[in-house]
Design an enzyme around this catalytic site. Structure first.
Site: not given
Ligand code: AMP
Length: 394
Positions: A8, A89, A178, A239, A381
């Site tokens: 990742n 990923r 996601h 964010r 994940e």
């Protein structure tokens, strides 16, 4: 012994895990940080031991070299670890990548080109792919995309109401992110309930540093809160989530440029912007101590969450399960209670004791007799990436 190395990569970091795809168990994991700086850091965990050392990794290639050395220092040279595949990923797969994809030169180039839509994510992930393919040339490399799960969204859900010619020219539509997390969490929720996923309507709330909601019908994403980029939707650590695009025009005319807006909305907004910290725990503590800015930040975040929850109940025509996951969703009982408060009319009732329990792992927090199941399901994940790579390669 066969293992999948899951990578990742970010612009200045690489996280890696060595996973048994059958069991999801980790043999090793680690992180190289501050790639490109003069003093980077490597954290490596294997066989119960943990090591943190300073390394100099001028690029992703050097970071992988540091990882290989760490494996060697901890007993097993990487060549003897039984790595049968590398899973990468990749954040943005655009409209073209709808499933895990074996990487060849052409696929790698397309991933780089999709960097136009994800300038912060795809280019460093491409760099990591190039470096990892050079280091492990004899095993398959597979890209697993954050956007792929959402490619089942209907056109009416992913289309922005703008001139279609402009949208097509610039790839402007909702992609959602996601997806790897929403996929693994919704599947594990179905397993937990002992019901076929095809029978379930789920609203999954992935609430971490980044946050998104997803409406999942029979295992397929039908709507999600992130859009063209991971900026749309819920209030996040740094964010803003949803904001009137007119506000951006207003700020542009007031002297902001594109980079300034990017830094404002991606880096200095959300909880950080409203309350001075992007870490939910800090904001919760400050609110408990009576800080009005922190109280407002949580109020805004919860209000936004409930709006999306309500919207997705209608998108799905009702729900069988609401599922909380990721750092905040798995750990903050108070937030879960606030999101579900007063929703008895919708058949949603949280049991306060179950919700407050210190238990970890997949669990039910809904009250007995709650028509809608309310669950906490930890996300994973990396295990999902390993599973998808394994499934693709057979
Ligand atoms: P993630 O991106 O999934 O790692 O989630 C990170 C977020 O989870 C941060 O905002 C943390 O403050 C939050 N978090 C982690 N542990 C807890 C906890 N025990 N209680 C509340 N928030 C937590």
């Amino acid at each position: 012994m066969s293992r999948i190395l899951v990578i990742n990569a970010g612009s200045s970091s690489i996280k890696y895990q060595l996973i048994d795809p059958g069991t999801g168990e980790r043999d090793a994991s680690g992180l190289v940080e501050r790639i490109g700086e003069s003093a980077g850091r490597l954290l490596h965990r294997a066989a119960g031991a943990e090591e943190a050392v300073t390394v100099t990794a001028r690029d992703h290639s050097a970071a992988f070299a540091a990882m290989v050395e760490a494996f060697a220092r901890h007993g097993t040279p990487i060549a003897e670890l039984g790595i049968v595949a590398v899973g990468h990923r990749v954040v943005q797969g655009g409209s073209e990548f709808v499933r895990p994809t074996l990487i060849d030169d052409a696929v790698a180039e397309r991933i780089l080109r999709l960097g136009e839509l994800a300038p912060l994510h795809n280019p460093p992930q491409y760099d990591a792919i190039v470096a990892a393919r050079a280091l492990f040339p004899d095993v398959p490399h597979v890209a697993v995309f954050d956007t792929a799960f959402h490619q089942t969204m209907p056109e009416r859900a992913y289309t922005y109401a703008i001139d279609p010619a402009v949208a097509a020219e610039h790839g402007v539509r909702r992609y959602g992110f996601h997806g790897i997390s929403h996929q693994v969490v919704s599947r594990r929720a179905a397993e937990f309930l002992g019901r076929p996923i095809t029978d379930l309507r789920q609203v999954v709330l992935h609430l971490g540093n980044g946050a998104s909601a997803c409406a999942i019908d029979g295992g397929r994403s039908v709507d999600t809160s992130m859009g063209l980029t991971p900026l749309e939707g819920l209030v996040m650590g740094t964010r803003s989530g949803d904001i009137d695009p007119g506000a951006l025009l207003h700020l542009l005319r007031a002297g902001y440029d594109a980079d300034g807006l990017d830094r404002l909305l991606n880096g200095r907004s959300g909880l950080l912007g409203l309350a001075g910290s992007g870490d939910f725990r800090d904001v919760r503590d400050a609110a408990a101590a009576g800080d009005p800015a922190a109280e407002l930040a949580i109020g805004v975040a919860v209000h936004r969450l409930r709006r999306y929850l309500g919207a997705y109940l209608l998108v799905l025509g009702g729900a069988d399960a609401i599922v909380f996951t990721a750092g905040v969703g798995e750990n903050n009982a108070q937030l879960r209670a606030e999101v579900c408060a007063g929703l008895e009319w919708f058949g949603i009732r949280v049991d306060p004791e179950r919700n407050a329990s210190e238990e970890r792992g997949a669990r039910r927090i809904g009250a007995d007799g709650s028509r809608v199941e309310v669950l906490v399901i930890p996300t994973d994940e990396e295990a999902e990436i390993a599973r998808q790579v394994h499934e693709l390669l057979g």
